[in-house]
Design an enzyme around this catalytic site. Structure first.
Site, PDB file in Angstrom:
ATOM      1  N   ARG A 133      24.870  50.935  26.491  1.00 15.19           N
ATOM      2  CA  ARG A 133      24.473  51.694  25.308  1.00 15.19           C
ATOM      3  C   ARG A 133      25.618  51.971  24.341  1.00 15.19           C
ATOM      4  O   ARG A 133      26.764  52.145  24.748  1.00 15.19           O
ATOM      5  CB  ARG A 133      23.833  53.014  25.737  1.00 15.19           C
ATOM      6  CG  ARG A 133      22.515  52.818  26.476  1.00 15.19           C
ATOM      7  CD  ARG A 133      22.029  54.092  27.128  1.00 15.19           C
ATOM      8  NE  ARG A 133      20.725  53.903  27.768  1.00 15.19           N
ATOM      9  CZ  ARG A 133      20.559  53.434  29.010  1.00 15.19           C
ATOM     10  NH1 ARG A 133      21.620  53.123  29.749  1.00 15.19           N
ATOM     11  NH2 ARG A 133      19.355  53.286  29.511  1.00 15.19           N
TER      12      ARG A 133
ATOM     13  N   HIS B 206      21.925  47.120  25.226  1.00 18.16           N
ATOM     14  CA  HIS B 206      22.076  45.712  25.596  1.00 18.16           C
ATOM     15  C   HIS B 206      22.112  44.766  24.397  1.00 18.16           C
ATOM     16  O   HIS B 206      21.509  43.684  24.414  1.00 18.16           O
ATOM     17  CB  HIS B 206      20.977  45.287  26.566  1.00 18.16           C
ATOM     18  CG  HIS B 206      21.045  45.978  27.887  1.00 18.16           C
ATOM     19  ND1 HIS B 206      22.232  46.348  28.480  1.00 18.16           N
ATOM     20  CD2 HIS B 206      20.057  46.374  28.742  1.00 18.16           C
ATOM     21  CE1 HIS B 206      21.983  46.934  29.636  1.00 18.16           C
ATOM     22  NE2 HIS B 206      20.688  46.976  29.826  1.00 18.16           N
TER      23      HIS B 206
ATOM     24  N   HIS C   7      21.882  41.267  34.353  1.00 20.62           N
ATOM     25  CA  HIS C   7      20.958  42.366  34.620  1.00 20.62           C
ATOM     26  C   HIS C   7      19.921  41.976  35.681  1.00 20.62           C
ATOM     27  O   HIS C   7      18.730  42.289  35.543  1.00 20.62           O
ATOM     28  CB  HIS C   7      20.259  42.773  33.320  1.00 20.62           C
ATOM     29  CG  HIS C   7      19.703  44.159  33.315  1.00 20.62           C
ATOM     30  ND1 HIS C   7      18.513  44.489  33.916  1.00 20.62           N
ATOM     31  CD2 HIS C   7      20.176  45.314  32.780  1.00 20.62           C
ATOM     32  CE1 HIS C   7      18.261  45.779  33.735  1.00 20.62           C
ATOM     33  NE2 HIS C   7      19.268  46.304  33.048  1.00 20.62           N
TER      34      HIS C   7
ATOM     35  N   ASP D 175      21.237  55.927  37.021  1.00 24.74           N
ATOM     36  CA  ASP D 175      21.424  55.023  35.879  1.00 24.74           C
ATOM     37  C   ASP D 175      22.743  55.421  35.230  1.00 24.74           C
ATOM     38  O   ASP D 175      22.784  55.877  34.088  1.00 24.74           O
ATOM     39  CB  ASP D 175      20.259  55.133  34.887  1.00 24.74           C
ATOM     40  CG  ASP D 175      20.284  54.021  33.843  1.00 24.74           C
ATOM     41  OD1 ASP D 175      21.112  53.092  33.971  1.00 24.74           O
ATOM     42  OD2 ASP D 175      19.480  54.086  32.890  1.00 24.74           O
TER      43      ASP D 175
ATOM     44  N   GLU E 231      25.589  46.256  37.629  1.00 28.08           N
ATOM     45  CA  GLU E 231      26.158  45.570  36.473  1.00 28.08           C
ATOM     46  C   GLU E 231      27.658  45.861  36.325  1.00 28.08           C
ATOM     47  O   GLU E 231      28.038  46.935  35.863  1.00 28.08           O
ATOM     48  CB  GLU E 231      25.456  46.009  35.196  1.00 28.08           C
ATOM     49  CG  GLU E 231      23.969  45.770  35.182  1.00 28.08           C
ATOM     50  CD  GLU E 231      23.286  46.533  34.066  1.00 28.08           C
ATOM     51  OE1 GLU E 231      23.140  45.969  32.964  1.00 28.08           O
ATOM     52  OE2 GLU E 231      22.935  47.712  34.286  1.00 28.08           O
TER      53      GLU E 231
END
Length: 385
Positions: free
Chosen positions: A103, A128, A202, A276, A342
């Site tokens: 982000r 992304h 991803h 997250d 990631e």
């Protein structure tokens, strides 16, 4: 097959893979784009029962088949078996994401005194790379090679101003599979003007199998990080480096994901609807790879170690899989059915003091190399083809 070689002046016999043991790369056709362009696929296969299918759309890992402890094979990557579903609802399944993965607050950043605006596609923030990021491009297949390490290299060119980013960027994505069950993904990028770069993969992992009734919450995860980055409600880091000690973010020893992923006593879990977040492995991109994470599925015996040269690891616990997607096995994907790991530069790095540098200048090379050291729970001998 063996050959005579010299090591430190001493003759030695070195075993080389026979033709039957060498990994292979096979081209195919996965489907078509809406405008009729053909979408190429390449399947990398080794002699130990592991195969990886890479699709040119989004330079994505569409499938990864590996045996469990009993030798039973399963695809462990979520996704679709046709192009129409990827075009309709891609959800970043297995995709290459960039130019800036993760982000950017309000989609903005500054470079050399100039302000740049990228598309906002995640609430008020950019995610992304924007609405037409690398995950939605049809990449060119520029190289396909058989083994001992089989590989495919894909290329995309993002023109100056694409999604608001400055500079024309050329990106190569290489997937390679060897006979030791190492799957390596390498991203290399160059630019003709100053810009920012943060490119990663991803893939959604369920080591029990993407069609299994077992989700990923029983997987045991290890992350060798002392700190992580708390976020605001929009998943933008606050700038704090917070110790994992005494929190649900402590994965320094193996922990089942499901034990703490819904712990509403932690505001960060509430914000993310689970995990997250970015774990801090280092503070800068390094020349060599280092351990980012270990993942093990007790149900199947499958696992992997993830190594990369990146400073951050974004660990996402599949919180927004909402039961509206039917995957390759025609099974509905629900919350917690898979995880994403990631390796990358920290989220919102261009806007945060003390975060790793995401700048890429002409003459420099951006590089993110990640290796999944796959384990199947048993030592399987190569089979003759």
């Amino acid at each position: 097959m063996r050959m005579l070689t010299a090591i430190g002046g001493i003759a030695a016999m070195v075993a080389l893979p026979s033709a039957a043991e060498a990994a292979t790369a096979k081209r195919g056709t996965f489907g078509q784009m809406a405008d009729g362009r053909t979408v190429t696929s390449v399947t990398l296969t080794n002699a130990r029962g592991v195969s990886a299918t890479v699709v040119a759309y989004g330079a994505m890992l569409q499938s990864l088949v590996m045996p469990d402890r009993a030798g039973r094979k399963a695809d462990v990557i979520l996704g679709y078996d046709n192009m129409a579903d990827y075009l309709a609802k891609g959800q970043y399944f297995g995709a290459t994401v960039g130019r800036f993965a993760n982000r950017l607050a309000e989609g903005r950043f500054r470079l050399d005194g100039r302000s740049f605006q990228t598309p906002v596609n995640d609430g008020k923030n950019a995610l992304h790379g924007g609405t037409l990021g690398f995950d939605k491009l049809l990449w060119d297949v520029v190289s396909v090679k058989d083994g001992p390490t089989a590989s495919v290299t894909l290329r995309a060119i993002s023109r100056d101003g694409d999604q608001g980013y400055p500079g024309t960027m050329t990106v190569d994505a290489t997937y390679a599979l060897d006979e030791q069950n190492n799957l390596t993904i390498e991203y290399v990028a160059k630019t003709d003007a100053p810009t920012i770069a943060n490119i990663t993969n991803h893939a959604y992992w369920n080591l029990s199998g993407e069609g299994s009734a077992n989700g990923a919450m029983g997987h045991r995860v290890t992350i060798p990080a002392q700190t992580y980055l708390p976020t605001d409600a929009g998943a933008i880091p606050t700038g704090e480096f917070k110790s994992v000690a005494g929190t649900v973010f402590d994965f320094r020893t193996p922990q089942p994901i499901g034990e703490r992923v819904r712990d509403a006593r932690d505001q960060q879990i509430v914000f993310g609807r689970g995990y997250d977040h970015n774990w801090v492995i280092g503070r800068a991109v390094t020349r060599d790879q280092h351990l980012m994470a270990k993942v093990y599925d007790p149900a199947s015996g499958r696992g992997f170690e993830l190594w990369s040269n990146q400073p951050g690891l974004q660990f996402y616990s599949g919180n927004f899989l909402d039961g509206t997607t039917h995957g390759k096995a025609k099974r509905i994907y629900r919350e917690g059915d898979a995880i994403v790991m990631e390796p990358q530069i920290f989220p919102d790095s261009p806007n945060q003091k003390g975060f790793p540098n995401a700048r890429l200048d002409p003459g420099q090379t951006y590089r993110n190399v990640m290796t999944y050291r796959l384990t199947t729970g048993r030592a399987a001998a190569p089979k003759k083809r």
